[in-house]
Design an enzyme around this catalytic site. Structure first.
Site, PDB file in Angstrom:
ATOM      1  N   CYS A  15       0.812  -1.218   0.000  1.00  0.00           N
ATOM      2  CA  CYS A  15       0.000   0.000   0.000  1.00  0.00           C
ATOM      3  C   CYS A  15       0.844   1.267   0.000  1.00  0.00           C
ATOM      4  O   CYS A  15       0.706   2.109  -0.867  1.00  0.00           O
ATOM      5  CB  CYS A  15      -0.946  -0.017   1.199  1.00  0.00           C
ATOM      6  SG  CYS A  15      -1.753   1.552   1.507  1.00  0.00           S
ATOM      7  N   CYS A  18       0.782   4.155   4.725  1.00  0.00           N
ATOM      8  CA  CYS A  18       1.334   4.360   6.074  1.00  0.00           C
ATOM      9  C   CYS A  18       2.822   4.009   6.067  1.00  0.00           C
ATOM     10  O   CYS A  18       3.246   3.129   5.345  1.00  0.00           O
ATOM     11  CB  CYS A  18       0.661   3.428   7.076  1.00  0.00           C
ATOM     12  SG  CYS A  18      -1.071   3.744   7.364  1.00  0.00           S
ATOM     13  N   CYS A  92      -8.652  -0.906   5.815  1.00  0.00           N
ATOM     14  CA  CYS A  92      -7.582   0.011   6.185  1.00  0.00           C
ATOM     15  C   CYS A  92      -7.731   0.325   7.668  1.00  0.00           C
ATOM     16  O   CYS A  92      -8.841   0.475   8.175  1.00  0.00           O
ATOM     17  CB  CYS A  92      -7.705   1.278   5.346  1.00  0.00           C
ATOM     18  SG  CYS A  92      -6.677   2.631   5.935  1.00  0.00           S
ATOM     19  N   GLN A 216      -9.890  19.304   7.653  1.00  0.00           N
ATOM     20  CA  GLN A 216      -8.892  18.453   8.329  1.00  0.00           C
ATOM     21  C   GLN A 216      -9.406  17.011   8.420  1.00  0.00           C
ATOM     22  O   GLN A 216     -10.580  16.801   8.726  1.00  0.00           O
ATOM     23  CB  GLN A 216      -8.612  18.984   9.738  1.00  0.00           C
ATOM     24  CG  GLN A 216      -8.004  20.379   9.782  1.00  0.00           C
ATOM     25  CD  GLN A 216      -6.535  20.413   9.391  1.00  0.00           C
ATOM     26  OE1 GLN A 216      -5.919  19.379   9.124  1.00  0.00           O
ATOM     27  NE2 GLN A 216      -5.969  21.600   9.332  1.00  0.00           N
ATOM     28  N   GLU A 266      -8.692  32.819   1.332  1.00  0.00           N
ATOM     29  CA  GLU A 266      -8.630  31.448   0.823  1.00  0.00           C
ATOM     30  C   GLU A 266      -8.734  31.481  -0.696  1.00  0.00           C
ATOM     31  O   GLU A 266      -9.453  32.298  -1.265  1.00  0.00           O
ATOM     32  CB  GLU A 266      -9.787  30.636   1.454  1.00  0.00           C
ATOM     33  CG  GLU A 266     -10.150  29.331   0.784  1.00  0.00           C
ATOM     34  CD  GLU A 266      -9.052  28.274   0.831  1.00  0.00           C
ATOM     35  OE1 GLU A 266      -8.381  28.096   1.864  1.00  0.00           O
ATOM     36  OE2 GLU A 266      -8.859  27.613  -0.222  1.00  0.00           O
ATOM     37  N   ASP A 314      -1.897  28.963   7.989  1.00  0.00           N
ATOM     38  CA  ASP A 314      -1.997  27.497   7.911  1.00  0.00           C
ATOM     39  C   ASP A 314      -1.828  27.067   6.457  1.00  0.00           C
ATOM     40  O   ASP A 314      -2.770  26.598   5.824  1.00  0.00           O
ATOM     41  CB  ASP A 314      -3.386  27.090   8.459  1.00  0.00           C
ATOM     42  CG  ASP A 314      -3.561  25.581   8.564  1.00  0.00           C
ATOM     43  OD1 ASP A 314      -2.582  24.841   8.361  1.00  0.00           O
ATOM     44  OD2 ASP A 314      -4.698  25.156   8.847  1.00  0.00           O
ATOM     45  N   CYS A 341       1.683  21.578   8.307  1.00  0.00           N
ATOM     46  CA  CYS A 341       1.678  20.115   8.181  1.00  0.00           C
ATOM     47  C   CYS A 341       3.005  19.636   7.618  1.00  0.00           C
ATOM     48  O   CYS A 341       3.128  18.492   7.199  1.00  0.00           O
ATOM     49  CB  CYS A 341       0.496  19.663   7.322  1.00  0.00           C
ATOM     50  SG  CYS A 341       0.429  20.474   5.726  1.00  0.00           S
TER      51      CYS A 341
HETATM   52  N1  SAH Z   1      -7.029  26.501   7.883  1.00  0.00           N
HETATM   53  C1  SAH Z   1      -7.874  25.569   7.178  1.00  0.00           C
HETATM   54  C2  SAH Z   1      -7.284  25.070   5.855  1.00  0.00           C
HETATM   55  C3  SAH Z   1      -5.841  24.659   5.842  1.00  0.00           C
HETATM   56  S1  SAH Z   1      -5.314  23.780   4.410  1.00  0.00           S
HETATM   57  C4  SAH Z   1      -8.237  24.404   8.075  1.00  0.00           C
HETATM   58  O1  SAH Z   1      -7.676  24.218   9.147  1.00  0.00           O
HETATM   59  O2  SAH Z   1      -9.137  23.651   7.702  1.00  0.00           O
HETATM   60  C5  SAH Z   1      -4.658  25.012   3.399  1.00  0.00           C
HETATM   61  C6  SAH Z   1      -5.685  25.813   2.641  1.00  0.00           C
HETATM   62  O3  SAH Z   1      -4.958  26.755   1.861  1.00  0.00           O
HETATM   63  C7  SAH Z   1      -6.568  25.036   1.672  1.00  0.00           C
HETATM   64  O4  SAH Z   1      -7.907  25.336   1.911  1.00  0.00           O
HETATM   65  C8  SAH Z   1      -6.138  25.555   0.280  1.00  0.00           C
HETATM   66  O5  SAH Z   1      -7.220  25.616  -0.636  1.00  0.00           O
HETATM   67  C9  SAH Z   1      -5.630  26.932   0.616  1.00  0.00           C
HETATM   68  N2  SAH Z   1      -4.628  27.523  -0.277  1.00  0.00           N
HETATM   69  C10 SAH Z   1      -3.671  26.903  -0.994  1.00  0.00           C
HETATM   70  N3  SAH Z   1      -2.892  27.807  -1.625  1.00  0.00           N
HETATM   71  C11 SAH Z   1      -3.365  29.041  -1.289  1.00  0.00           C
HETATM   72  C12 SAH Z   1      -2.979  30.375  -1.624  1.00  0.00           C
HETATM   73  N4  SAH Z   1      -1.937  30.613  -2.408  1.00  0.00           N
HETATM   74  N5  SAH Z   1      -3.682  31.389  -1.086  1.00  0.00           N
HETATM   75  C13 SAH Z   1      -4.737  31.164  -0.264  1.00  0.00           C
HETATM   76  N6  SAH Z   1      -5.143  29.920   0.076  1.00  0.00           N
HETATM   77  C14 SAH Z   1      -4.483  28.874  -0.430  1.00  0.00           C
END
Ligand code: SAH
Length: 384
Positions: A15, A18, A92, A216, A266, A314, A341
């Site tokens: 797989c 993991c 899984c 998430q 976003e 984030d 992440c």
């Molecule tokens: N903070 C949110 C999402 C985090 S994931 C949470 O905790 O759920 C990262 C996010 O960044 C995604 O939704 C993705 O669509 C967005 N993203 C990716 N590149 C970007 C950019 N250049 N500008 C703004 N948002 C972006």
């Protein structure tokens, strides 16, 4: 304390999903802690990683590729690493069990409905992937059938038959992906049952989630993560807050009760629509959502002389671009709460920020991806 015997995965050799199957959970946590320390210790003390009590079946989003094996049997599973061969998966250990059951049911239904799986080489066939998302708090379940063409034979009967086995499914969406691509989802959604999205609850707020929006994958640990993020922000009610890369608006909406004003930004239009509706549905007046690139948005804010007190950021695995980082410095917030992440890109970005006037106060890893080698880290930075 005696450690519970780990469950054994039957597919782990082929797989590749993991990296830590066969490793005791405590051991996994130690390895992740070491990894984060090796990258981030130079910025400050790394708090002990927060793990899960129950590290199995935590993923609320389950994705299966559909194909046929050499004998012509329909299979569903995951792409083998760096290839487009499909490894069949029966069970899984990290994916939600109910969602896996639904995928098995769909697999069993295809023959009688004469639905062929899509063949990447010939471009022949219909069903490419199935995606199931389950709101762990709400119980709502969304099934997304990713198809090569919008014509799905007997779709109403298909939904009826599927819901007969799984009445808990609340919505079914056809997603049309007719391109030769490694992206799972195409651009077009056709709702064939229910409302086309699910809702789920996190930290006391309710969020609507569309097929293409980021959410998430580990809701239990997400509450831990968001709890830390809001705690580190130390809001008093007077702050102007930016929630950069806000997805469906989760962090900003959760933080809004303690802030004067929140602006979320976003890129993905589906997520932006969800985020705007989420502010309304949670009856929140002080959150605005802007669509666009976070870097460009920050740059425009800095250029027009706007200010921000706290920035939550984030970003995706690649981290933030230079435009974002440079504009962040211009905006000069008191605090930056960086959620990542990918500790490698976080190290790169912390290196930049700590050279330009910010000090690292707290570094907290959270295990969102048990059995996988990814790790989430949250960092509090304060302007010196
Ligand atoms: N903070 C949110 C999402 C985090 S994931 C949470 O905790 O759920 C990262 C996010 O960044 C995604 O939704 C993705 O669509 C967005 N993203 C990716 N590149 C970007 C950019 N250049 N500008 C703004 N948002 C972006």
């Amino acid at each position: 304390m005696e450690e519970k015997k780990p469950l054994v995965c039957a597919s782990t050799k082929k797989c590749g999903g993991c990296q830590y199957q066969g490793t005791a959970y405590e051991e996994q946590l130690k390895k992740k802690q070491k990894h984060v320390q090796s990258l981030l210790n130079k910025f400050g003390k790394v708090n002990p990683i927060i793990g899960m009590k129950e590290p199995y079946f935590y993923r609320n989003k389950v994705h299966a590729v559909f194909d046929r094996d050499r004998k012509g049997n329909i299979i569903s599973g995951i792409y083998e690493a760096k290839s487009h061969r499909v490894v069949p998966i029966e069970k899984c250990l990290i994916e939600d069990e109910k969602s896996q059951e639904i995928i098995r049911t769909i697999r069993g239904m295809l023959k009688s409905f004469k639905i062929r799986t899509y063949d990447e080489d010939s471009g022949y066939g219909l069903l490419r992937h199935v995606l199931v998302r389950r709101g762990f708090a709400s119980g709502e379940i969304m099934v997304v059938l990713v198809v090569a063409s919008p014509v799905f034979p007997s779709k109403n009967n298909f939904v009826k038959a599927l819901r007969k086995v799984h009445p808990e499914i609340t919505t079914v969406v056809l997603n049309v992906n007719d391109r030769h691509t490694s992206m799972v989802l195409g651009d077009r959604d056709i709702v064939i049952y229910g409302k086309g999205f699910i809702r789920d609850t996190l930290c006391g707020r309710t969020f609507r989630i569309s097929p293409g929006s980021f959410y998430q994958v580990n809701p239990v640990q997400t509450e831990v993560l968001y709890g830390k993020a809001v705690e580190y922000a130390g809001l008093t009610g007077n702050e102007r807050v930016i929630d950069a890369y806000c997805g469906i608006g989760t962090i900003g909406i959760i933080a809004s009760a303690k802030a004067k004003e929140v602006i979320g930004v976003e890129l993905n239009p589906d997520a932006v629509r969800d985020a705007r509706i989420n502010t309304r549905e949670n009856k929140i007046q002080n959150v605005q959502i802007r669509q666009g690139d976070a870097g460009a948005f920050m740059e425009a804010m800095a250029e027009t002389g706007e200010h921000a007190d706290v920035v939550f950021m984030d970003p995706p695995r690649a981290g933030s671009d230079e435009k974002f980082m440079a504009s962040l410095l211009k905006l000069n917030p008191k605090k930056v709460i960086y959620i990542s992440c990918n500790p490698e890109t976080m190290a790169r970005d912390l290196n930049y920020l700590t050279k330009k006037g910010y000090g690292v106060k707290k570094i907290q890893p959270v295990d969102m991806f048990c059995f996988c080698d990814h790790v989430e880290v949250i960092c509090e930075l304060v302007r010196k």
